[in-house]
Design a protein around this motif. Sequence first.
Motif, short mmCIF file in Angstrom:
data_model
loop_
_atom_site.label_atom_id
_atom_site.label_comp_id
_atom_site.label_asym_id
_atom_site.label_seq_id
_atom_site.Cartn_x
_atom_site.Cartn_y
_atom_site.Cartn_z
N LEU A 121 -4.22 1.13 -20.22
CA LEU A 121 -3.89 0.66 -18.87
C LEU A 121 -5.10 0.68 -17.94
O LEU A 121 -5.12 -0.05 -16.94
CB LEU A 121 -2.76 1.50 -18.29
N ASP A 129 -6.75 -2.41 -16.57
CA ASP A 129 -6.08 -3.10 -15.46
C ASP A 129 -6.05 -2.25 -14.19
O ASP A 129 -5.30 -2.56 -13.25
CB ASP A 129 -4.65 -3.46 -15.88
N PHE A 173 2.26 3.36 -14.07
CA PHE A 173 3.03 2.59 -15.06
C PHE A 173 4.45 3.16 -15.16
O PHE A 173 5.42 2.41 -15.16
CB PHE A 173 2.31 2.66 -16.41
N PHE A 177 1.61 -5.21 -18.75
CA PHE A 177 1.27 -3.84 -19.13
C PHE A 177 2.10 -3.39 -20.33
O PHE A 177 1.58 -2.77 -21.25
CB PHE A 177 1.50 -2.86 -17.97
#
Length: 141
Positions: free
Chosen positions: A28, A31, A38, A108
């Motif tokens: 992750l 990003d 998340f 994601f």
Amino acid sequence: MNTKSYYKAIHEIIKTGHWITDAVGQVLKEDKITEPQFNVLRILKGQKGSPITVQEIQERMVQRSSNVTRIIDKLLDKGLVKREECPTNRRKMDITITPFGLEELERFDQKVIEFHAPYTQNLTAEEAETLEKLIKKLKGE
């Protein structure tokens, strides 16, 4: 049960949990999203558009965090969530995921699924179910 065996099993569970969390965090990171962010997005998606309070988010998090307000602030800055005053209690804030947040979460999720894909071959479906049952049994569920 032998206490030595018990502690060895607990140690493996802890190591595995940290390994998965760290690896997902790395996936992750590209990003500029953290694993707790998340997690919050996934909780909000599960609300299906219904608002939820910061306290309710904190109660549902995989890793309890006292920084939920800060996590939400970061998600707000990215346009992934919306925060509004609760109409029935002005001291509470209602949090929802934005349409953009849902789109990004889908992206994601795909990256996390791709991370897990090679490991899904390491256990049969029956072994995975047994593992889940044993972990729940350990927790007294």
